[in-house]
Write a protein that holds these residues in place. Structure first.
Motif, PDB file in Angstrom:
ATOM      1  N   VAL A   4       0.844  -1.191   0.000  1.00  0.00           N
ATOM      2  CA  VAL A   4       0.000   0.000   0.000  1.00  0.00           C
ATOM      3  C   VAL A   4       0.874   1.233   0.000  1.00  0.00           C
ATOM      4  O   VAL A   4       0.663   2.173  -0.770  1.00  0.00           O
ATOM      5  N   VAL A   5       1.875   1.248   0.886  1.00  0.00           N
ATOM      6  CA  VAL A   5       2.812   2.357   0.940  1.00  0.00           C
ATOM      7  C   VAL A   5       4.228   1.790   0.959  1.00  0.00           C
ATOM      8  O   VAL A   5       4.483   0.761   1.598  1.00  0.00           O
ATOM      9  N   ALA A   6       5.109   2.428   0.220  1.00  0.00           N
ATOM     10  CA  ALA A   6       6.502   1.985   0.178  1.00  0.00           C
ATOM     11  C   ALA A   6       7.414   3.192   0.110  1.00  0.00           C
ATOM     12  O   ALA A   6       7.151   4.145  -0.629  1.00  0.00           O
ATOM     13  N   ALA A   7       8.468   3.143   0.896  1.00  0.00           N
ATOM     14  CA  ALA A   7       9.522   4.153   0.848  1.00  0.00           C
ATOM     15  C   ALA A   7      10.790   3.459   0.393  1.00  0.00           C
ATOM     16  O   ALA A   7      11.146   2.398   0.927  1.00  0.00           O
ATOM     17  N   ALA A  23      16.897   4.686   3.514  1.00  0.00           N
ATOM     18  CA  ALA A  23      15.988   3.801   4.234  1.00  0.00           C
ATOM     19  C   ALA A  23      14.897   3.267   3.313  1.00  0.00           C
ATOM     20  O   ALA A  23      14.381   3.977   2.454  1.00  0.00           O
ATOM     21  N   ASP A  24      14.553   1.986   3.507  1.00  0.00           N
ATOM     22  CA  ASP A  24      13.491   1.333   2.758  1.00  0.00           C
ATOM     23  C   ASP A  24      12.437   0.809   3.737  1.00  0.00           C
ATOM     24  O   ASP A  24      12.772   0.319   4.823  1.00  0.00           O
ATOM     25  N   LEU A  25      11.173   0.901   3.348  1.00  0.00           N
ATOM     26  CA  LEU A  25      10.082   0.386   4.171  1.00  0.00           C
ATOM     27  C   LEU A  25       8.871   0.163   3.281  1.00  0.00           C
ATOM     28  O   LEU A  25       8.547   1.013   2.454  1.00  0.00           O
ATOM     29  N   ARG A 213       5.052  -7.903  11.716  1.00  0.00           N
ATOM     30  CA  ARG A 213       6.428  -7.841  11.223  1.00  0.00           C
ATOM     31  C   ARG A 213       7.110  -6.658  11.880  1.00  0.00           C
ATOM     32  O   ARG A 213       6.464  -5.650  12.197  1.00  0.00           O
ATOM     33  N   ALA A 214       8.406  -6.755  12.131  1.00  0.00           N
ATOM     34  CA  ALA A 214       9.186  -5.642  12.674  1.00  0.00           C
ATOM     35  C   ALA A 214      10.313  -5.315  11.711  1.00  0.00           C
ATOM     36  O   ALA A 214      10.984  -6.207  11.198  1.00  0.00           O
ATOM     37  N   VAL A 215      10.497  -4.018  11.464  1.00  0.00           N
ATOM     38  CA  VAL A 215      11.614  -3.529  10.664  1.00  0.00           C
ATOM     39  C   VAL A 215      12.508  -2.706  11.574  1.00  0.00           C
ATOM     40  O   VAL A 215      12.034  -1.834  12.298  1.00  0.00           O
ATOM     41  N   VAL A 216      13.802  -2.996  11.555  1.00  0.00           N
ATOM     42  CA  VAL A 216      14.751  -2.325  12.444  1.00  0.00           C
ATOM     43  C   VAL A 216      15.585  -1.332  11.649  1.00  0.00           C
ATOM     44  O   VAL A 216      16.168  -1.674  10.613  1.00  0.00           O
ATOM     45  N   LEU A 217      15.613  -0.084  12.135  1.00  0.00           N
ATOM     46  CA  LEU A 217      16.488   0.938  11.557  1.00  0.00           C
ATOM     47  C   LEU A 217      17.735   1.087  12.416  1.00  0.00           C
ATOM     48  O   LEU A 217      17.662   1.040  13.653  1.00  0.00           O
ATOM     49  N   ARG A 218      18.865   1.270  11.780  1.00  0.00           N
ATOM     50  CA  ARG A 218      20.105   1.638  12.477  1.00  0.00           C
ATOM     51  C   ARG A 218      20.935   2.501  11.544  1.00  0.00           C
ATOM     52  O   ARG A 218      21.158   2.146  10.386  1.00  0.00           O
ATOM     53  N   GLY A 219      21.329   3.665  12.032  1.00  0.00           N
ATOM     54  CA  GLY A 219      22.134   4.560  11.210  1.00  0.00           C
ATOM     55  C   GLY A 219      21.411   5.062   9.982  1.00  0.00           C
ATOM     56  O   GLY A 219      22.043   5.367   8.960  1.00  0.00           O
ATOM     57  N   GLY A 220      20.073   5.138  10.054  1.00  0.00           N
ATOM     58  CA  GLY A 220      19.318   5.695   8.950  1.00  0.00           C
ATOM     59  C   GLY A 220      18.987   4.741   7.833  1.00  0.00           C
ATOM     60  O   GLY A 220      18.489   5.160   6.788  1.00  0.00           O
TER      61      GLY A 220
END
Length: 502
Positions: A4-7, A23-25, A213-220
């Protein structure tokens, strides 16, 4: 499935600071995705870009496969991305009723005059409330609502506006366990209705209860993805960039003298008794959900509350202060959760400076004859500014001139200006940015003072503590176990709490 939404490849800089570095999501329909990451990882920046508050420097955002760009939050909302912020007072308008707040978007839109009669407003508001099972009195003022109720109004408005994507920023930070369970039930229904939900929270119990689901960010950048059931050990390893192990530094404190010993303490009627031992120079963190009893324990040790039963000893002598002044005289100091109400002097009062704020609780000891010596206050302030890295022009700055992080440094400096046997810190990193938090942690760990910290953020506990305890239902639980990550233990207790209150 098409997201539905994607970055994709999102980049954002603030001066020399690179907040996002590609960053991707992506979130699919009917999916709840948790966004995890340490402070400074880029979570807030990515959310602001998705919600239209910031424009990316590079990268693309797509909705149902079509590229979009937003110049303002209202454009994102019109496109189908609704955001419910942590500050719930922004979720509606005080002075208007629940019914009027439920219809804010429609009343302000072209054609909103169709709902100007009281009867029409109530009928339409009732229909909107029914979409998520909201049962609030429609004539109540928004200003009289609890945070959980304000939050639900914002969610109901988003559903009424046919939002395809719902972003929730720390939605349970000010909710009790029962309110959080109600929120989770509503989110479950929205997931079944096909709404894509992005859920930002530090609370592992939240993620275990609700996230697909979990998405982890580190350092952008996104460095890990974990599907249900979420492996918290692996998720934390992705957050910090190394395998997580229980802190070895706790072992060094086991041979030190006991400063505080609590035996068979019952904080409130019906709670189970617990023991607590704090040793010289040890930093112990207590984590748990809102209302679990963390603040109650600190208040009891500080003379603001009394236990139902049990014994407490400080340096081997019975400890039962009747008021904070007795606790301070005995060497037990406390930084309360709300620094504005408990620690900061109004700027219009003489002495409401960095120097005056630090000196205030020590005036009787520093100036026993009642003659104030500004030079003494200024020396303590100058030392604190240097030691904690307080960003200020000098000791005569008033606290309203400082950021939240620097205000908190001044409050900590106040209680580190005199030796103490035990320092109690209630949510000391609340409203503090990542840089100030690092300075506070250095000051806490470098003081050599026995310190007991209450925090609802397991990540903060991991950063600062020699030892972590978890509180649930006003009872303490040890989290240490062989070959078990502390973070996993915190998650287990939070999951148990969620199951118990379901």
């Amino acid at each position: 499935m098409t997201a539905v939404v994607a970055a994709a490849g999102i980049e954002k800089r603030f001066g020399a600071t690179r907040a996002l570095a590609g960053a991707d999501l992506a979130i699919e329909r009917g999916e709840i995705v948790a966004l995890m990451g340490a402070n400074g990882a880029g979570k807030s920046t990515l959310v602001k870009i998705l919600s239209g508050s910031l424009a990316p420097d590079a990268g693309t955002i797509t909705l149902d496969g079509r590229p979009v760009a937003f110049a303002a939050p209202r454009e994102a909302k019109r496109a189908g991305i609704a955001t419910v912020h942590q500050a719930t007072e922004q979720a509606g308008a005080a002075g208007l009723t629940v019914a009027e707040n439920l219809l804010l978007d429609e009343l302000c839109a072209p054609g909103g005059r169709l709902f100007t009669s009281p009867g029409a407003i109530r009928r339409r508001a009732a229909a909107i409330a029914a979409t998520i099972g909201l049962d609030l009195p429609l004539d109540r003022d928004f200003a009289d609502l609890r945070p959980a109720e304000r939050q639900l109004i914002a969610i109901a408005r988003a559903v009424a506006a046919k939002a395809a994507v719902l972003i929730l920023d720390e939605p349970t930070s000010s909710l009790a366990a029962g309110e959080a369970e109600r929120l989770f039930a509503i989110l479950g229904r929205l997931r079944e209705a096909g709404i894509a939900i992005l859920y930002i929270s530090h609370r592992l119990g939240d993620l275990a209860a609700i996230a697909d689901r979990a998405v982890v960010l580190r350092g952008g950048v996104a460095v890990g993805e974990f599907r249900r059931p979420i492996d918290f050990r692996a998720a934390v390893a992705a957050m910090i960039g190394r395998p997580f192990e229980a802190p070895a530094r706790a072992d060094a404190t086991l041979r030190r003298p006991v400063v505080l010993s609590a035996r068979d303490v019952v904080l409130v009627p019906g709670a189970r008794p617990f023991h607590l031992t704090l040793r010289l120079g040890e930093v112990v963190a207590i984590t748990g959900a809102l209302g679990s009893g963390k603040s109650r324990l600190l208040s009891t040790l500080y003379g603001l509350a009394r236990p139902v039963s049990g014994t407490v000893a400080l340096d081997g002598r019975s400890w039962a202060p009747g008021r904070p002044s007795e606790a301070i005289a005995g060497g037990v100091f406390m930084v309360a959760e709300d620094r504005r109400r408990s620690s900061l002097l109004p700027p219009e009062i003489p002495g409401a400076t960095i120097a005056g704020t630090i000196a205030f609780p020590h005036l009787g000891r520093w100036f026993p004859l009642g003659v104030l010596r500004p030079a003494r206050e200024r020396r303590a302030a100058v030392e604190a500014i240097a030691r904690l890295g307080i960003k200020a022009r000098g000791p005569d700055d008033t606290l309203d001139q400082l950021s939240g992080g620097n205000q908190q440094k001044v409050v900590l400096a106040r209680w580190q200006a005199e030796p103490s046997r035990l320092l109690l810190l209630d949510e000391p990193f609340q409203g503090v940015d990542v840089g100030a938090r690092a300075d506070l942690i250095t000051a806490i760990r470098g003081s050599g003072t026995t310190t007991l910290i209450a925090t609802s953020d397991a990540e903060e506990a991991l950063e600062v503590a020699d030892r972590i305890l978890v509180m649930r239902d006003h009872t303490l639980f040890e989290t240490e176990a062989e070959d078990a990550a502390l973070i996993a233990a915190v998650g287990e207790v939070e999951r148990a709490e969620g199951a118990a209150s379901a």
